[in-house]
Design a protein around this motif. Structure first.
Motif, PDB file in Angstrom:
ATOM      1  N   ASP A  55      -4.324  -2.723  -6.519  1.00 53.47           N
ATOM      2  CA  ASP A  55      -4.332  -1.269  -6.050  1.00 53.47           C
ATOM      3  C   ASP A  55      -3.492  -1.242  -4.889  1.00 53.47           C
ATOM      4  O   ASP A  55      -3.749  -1.297  -3.945  1.00 53.47           O
ATOM      5  CB  ASP A  55      -5.691  -0.709  -5.893  1.00 53.47           C
ATOM      6  CG  ASP A  55      -5.636   0.924  -5.695  1.00 53.47           C
ATOM      7  OD1 ASP A  55      -4.293   1.289  -5.790  1.00 53.47           O
ATOM      8  OD2 ASP A  55      -6.533   1.252  -5.112  1.00 53.47           O
ATOM      9  N   PRO A  56      -1.901  -1.070  -4.998  1.00 56.35           N
ATOM     10  CA  PRO A  56      -1.161  -1.107  -3.889  1.00 56.35           C
ATOM     11  C   PRO A  56      -1.405   0.245  -3.019  1.00 56.35           C
ATOM     12  O   PRO A  56      -0.927   0.083  -1.939  1.00 56.35           O
ATOM     13  CB  PRO A  56       0.237  -1.025  -4.440  1.00 56.35           C
ATOM     14  CG  PRO A  56       0.072  -1.541  -5.872  1.00 56.35           C
ATOM     15  CD  PRO A  56      -1.179  -1.165  -6.304  1.00 56.35           C
ATOM     16  N   ARG A  57      -1.974   1.352  -3.462  1.00 59.50           N
ATOM     17  CA  ARG A  57      -2.389   2.401  -2.699  1.00 59.50           C
ATOM     18  C   ARG A  57      -3.230   2.047  -1.433  1.00 59.50           C
ATOM     19  O   ARG A  57      -3.281   2.697  -0.530  1.00 59.50           O
ATOM     20  CB  ARG A  57      -3.061   3.478  -3.386  1.00 59.50           C
ATOM     21  CG  ARG A  57      -2.296   3.941  -4.685  1.00 59.50           C
ATOM     22  CD  ARG A  57      -2.980   4.868  -5.280  1.00 59.50           C
ATOM     23  NE  ARG A  57      -3.962   4.221  -5.991  1.00 59.50           N
ATOM     24  CZ  ARG A  57      -5.093   4.711  -7.000  1.00 59.50           C
ATOM     25  NH1 ARG A  57      -4.953   5.876  -7.523  1.00 59.50           N
ATOM     26  NH2 ARG A  57      -5.762   3.676  -7.610  1.00 59.50           N
ATOM     27  N   GLN A  58      -3.991   0.742  -1.458  1.00 60.02           N
ATOM     28  CA  GLN A  58      -4.515   0.418  -0.380  1.00 60.02           C
ATOM     29  C   GLN A  58      -3.725  -0.061   0.766  1.00 60.02           C
ATOM     30  O   GLN A  58      -4.118   0.000   2.013  1.00 60.02           O
ATOM     31  CB  GLN A  58      -5.377  -0.939  -0.805  1.00 60.02           C
ATOM     32  CG  GLN A  58      -6.602  -0.517  -1.679  1.00 60.02           C
ATOM     33  CD  GLN A  58      -7.294  -1.710  -2.160  1.00 60.02           C
ATOM     34  OE1 GLN A  58      -8.576  -1.934  -1.441  1.00 60.02           O
ATOM     35  NE2 GLN A  58      -6.761  -2.537  -3.032  1.00 60.02           N
ATOM     36  N   CYS A  62       5.774  -1.759  -4.443  1.00 61.22           N
ATOM     37  CA  CYS A  62       5.172  -2.707  -3.650  1.00 61.22           C
ATOM     38  C   CYS A  62       5.120  -3.897  -4.212  1.00 61.22           C
ATOM     39  O   CYS A  62       4.338  -4.858  -3.796  1.00 61.22           O
ATOM     40  CB  CYS A  62       3.882  -2.192  -3.316  1.00 61.22           C
ATOM     41  SG  CYS A  62       3.914  -0.469  -2.243  1.00 61.22           S
ATOM     42  N   TYR A  96       4.499   1.847   4.663  1.00 57.90           N
ATOM     43  CA  TYR A  96       4.971   3.255   4.244  1.00 57.90           C
ATOM     44  C   TYR A  96       6.040   3.211   3.196  1.00 57.90           C
ATOM     45  O   TYR A  96       6.814   2.053   3.106  1.00 57.90           O
ATOM     46  CB  TYR A  96       5.482   3.979   5.514  1.00 57.90           C
ATOM     47  CG  TYR A  96       4.654   4.239   6.785  1.00 57.90           C
ATOM     48  CD1 TYR A  96       3.702   4.857   6.679  1.00 57.90           C
ATOM     49  CD2 TYR A  96       5.231   3.914   7.965  1.00 57.90           C
ATOM     50  CE1 TYR A  96       2.848   5.118   7.707  1.00 57.90           C
ATOM     51  CE2 TYR A  96       4.394   4.056   9.087  1.00 57.90           C
ATOM     52  CZ  TYR A  96       3.380   4.815   8.827  1.00 57.90           C
ATOM     53  OH  TYR A  96       2.558   4.862  10.044  1.00 57.90           O
ATOM     54  N   ASP A 121       4.031   4.397 -12.129  1.00 65.26           N
ATOM     55  CA  ASP A 121       4.095   5.188 -10.939  1.00 65.26           C
ATOM     56  C   ASP A 121       5.042   4.333 -10.010  1.00 65.26           C
ATOM     57  O   ASP A 121       4.975   3.279  -9.609  1.00 65.26           O
ATOM     58  CB  ASP A 121       2.757   5.093 -10.140  1.00 65.26           C
ATOM     59  CG  ASP A 121       2.866   5.834  -8.756  1.00 65.26           C
ATOM     60  OD1 ASP A 121       3.388   5.398  -7.784  1.00 65.26           O
ATOM     61  OD2 ASP A 121       2.214   6.966  -8.793  1.00 65.26           O
ATOM     62  N   ILE A 125      -0.650   1.491   1.217  1.00 66.29           N
ATOM     63  CA  ILE A 125       0.494   2.314   1.907  1.00 66.29           C
ATOM     64  C   ILE A 125      -0.275   3.427   2.578  1.00 66.29           C
ATOM     65  O   ILE A 125      -1.394   4.259   2.292  1.00 66.29           O
ATOM     66  CB  ILE A 125       0.940   3.105   0.332  1.00 66.29           C
ATOM     67  CG1 ILE A 125       1.584   2.233  -0.626  1.00 66.29           C
ATOM     68  CG2 ILE A 125       1.831   4.252   0.794  1.00 66.29           C
ATOM     69  CD1 ILE A 125       1.856   2.799  -2.196  1.00 66.29           C
ATOM     70  N   SER A 126       0.208   3.364   3.749  1.00 70.88           N
ATOM     71  CA  SER A 126      -0.460   4.102   4.923  1.00 70.88           C
ATOM     72  C   SER A 126       0.159   5.702   4.912  1.00 70.88           C
ATOM     73  O   SER A 126      -0.263   6.692   5.591  1.00 70.88           O
ATOM     74  CB  SER A 126      -0.355   3.495   6.212  1.00 70.88           C
ATOM     75  OG  SER A 126      -0.814   2.571   6.416  1.00 70.88           O
ATOM     76  N   GLY A 134       5.944   4.544  -6.880  1.00 73.73           N
ATOM     77  CA  GLY A 134       5.627   4.357  -5.414  1.00 73.73           C
ATOM     78  C   GLY A 134       5.109   2.924  -5.380  1.00 73.73           C
ATOM     79  O   GLY A 134       5.122   2.039  -4.691  1.00 73.73           O
ATOM     80  N   VAL A 135       3.812   2.973  -6.382  1.00 73.23           N
ATOM     81  CA  VAL A 135       3.127   1.509  -6.304  1.00 73.23           C
ATOM     82  C   VAL A 135       3.736   0.409  -6.993  1.00 73.23           C
ATOM     83  O   VAL A 135       3.751  -0.907  -6.524  1.00 73.23           O
ATOM     84  CB  VAL A 135       1.716   1.800  -7.209  1.00 73.23           C
ATOM     85  CG1 VAL A 135       1.028   2.739  -6.562  1.00 73.23           C
ATOM     86  CG2 VAL A 135       1.962   2.046  -8.397  1.00 73.23           C
TER      87      VAL A 135
END
Length: 334
Positions: free
Chosen positions: A295-298, A120, A326, A114, A300-301, A116-117
């Motif tokens: 889990d970088p989704r934590q 990060c 963001y 992914d 990403i706001s 996006g992740v």
């Protein structure tokens, strides 16, 4: 082949983030031409510059480029090891298109990664570097002060190292994330309760904030022969403190080690003495993400279009919705 034009983010002065159209130039041997897919905002560095806090290096002023967490797709290549369609992670600033020597690519993403992740990954690297440099071991008591992005990534990496992690924040949303990561979280008003929980003190204090009062807390909570690892910048943007930041009752009597831990070797040397370097560390962190251990989704706001970076900065500065960081989506421009 001409690289065409790119939208490039410049911070012209505090509070003034703009996009300029700039020529990319001709692709050279050993280079790749890339369209940015997504970049991640590094809030500590970028929002400090946006707000006009004193620069970390006196030579750095305005206008200045922003960002260093970029995932892009190769659209043309004169490098033997990369081909059109490949996706690459680099330290390129926020921009829609760029040329890059292939040697500056940090990581080539596998097909199922992914973007996006992956963008990060370096934010975790900063926390990991703090863990490495401070010698955290399984069973170490680690106190993390401040739960912005780097505080949370420091907790994640310290937990993977086997540490017992304690954290300090007054923000409920980061506190919940930290608890899910396995940290025991305390409010800044609970000094006595925190001290009791730490017992003999924290073997390592990772300070990710700038405030002098938090620095005093770090001095108080550090154990005998402990270390304060600085990912933040004590006193940045604040007046001189009302106390001695090297008070002998803490610094000397505890024989504290205080160290800046934000930088690491870029690559290994020819004899393998720099094994834990940016490239290898980032590869390992990405493998942890792929395995579901991070889990970088934590962090990403939300997601903004790249062209909306000024609004993203404003929302981060205002902590809109307790935002952490963001992603910037550049796909419309590409």
């Amino acid at each position: 082949m001409s690289g065409g034009e790119a939208d490039v983010v410049w911070l012209d002065s505090p509070g003034v983030a703009i996009l300029r159209s700039e020529p990319v130039g001709e692709l050279q041997e050993g280079e790749v031409l890339c369209d940015t897919m997504v970049s991640a905002i590094s809030p500590g560095t970028e929002i400090a510059a946006y707000q006009g806090l004193p620069p970390l290096r006196p030579s750095v002023g305005y206008p200045r480029l922003q960002g260093y967490c970029n995932v892009a797709r190769v659209v043309d290549s004169k490098a033997q090891d990369l081909a059109p369609g490949d996706r690459v992670l680099s330290f390129m600033s926020h921009r829609s298109r760029f040329r890059l020597p292939s040697g500056d690519v940090l990581f080539k993403l596998p097909e199922d990664a992914d973007a996006g992740v992956t963008a990060c990954a370096y934010l975790y690297h900063l926390g990991y570097n703090a863990v490495l440099r401070s010698g955290v071991k399984a069973g170490s008591r680690v106190l993390v002060i401040g739960l912005g992005v780097l505080g949370l990534t420091s907790i994640a990496m310290a937990r993977i190292a086997g540490a017992d992690v304690f954290a300090v924040t007054n923000q409920s949303q980061p506190a919940a994330i930290a608890s899910n990561l396995g940290a025991r979280v305390f409010d800044r008003s609970g000094r006595t309760v925190l001290a009791e929980a730490l017992g003999a003190g924290a073997d390592v204090v990772i300070s990710t904030v700038n405030g002098w009062e938090d620095w005093r807390l770090a001095l108080e909570m550090a154990a005998q022969n402990g270390m304060i690892a600085c990912l933040g910048f004590p006193g940045r943007g604040e007046a001189l403190p009302s106390f001695n930041p090297f008070d002998s009752q803490y610094f000397y009597m505890k024989q504290l080690r205080i160290e800046a831990v934000g930088a690491s070797p870029e690559t290994d040397d020819s004899r393998g003495f720099l094994r834990f370097n940016e490239r290898e560390n980032i590869r390992w962190i990405i493998s942890l993400i792929a395995a579901g251990r991070l889990d970088p989704r934590q962090l990403i706001s939300g997601v903004y279009a790249g062209q909306e970076i000024a609004r993203a900065y404003e929302d981060l500065a205002a902590r809109k919705g307790a935002s952490l960081t963001y992603l910037l989506d550049w796909s419309a421009r590409a």
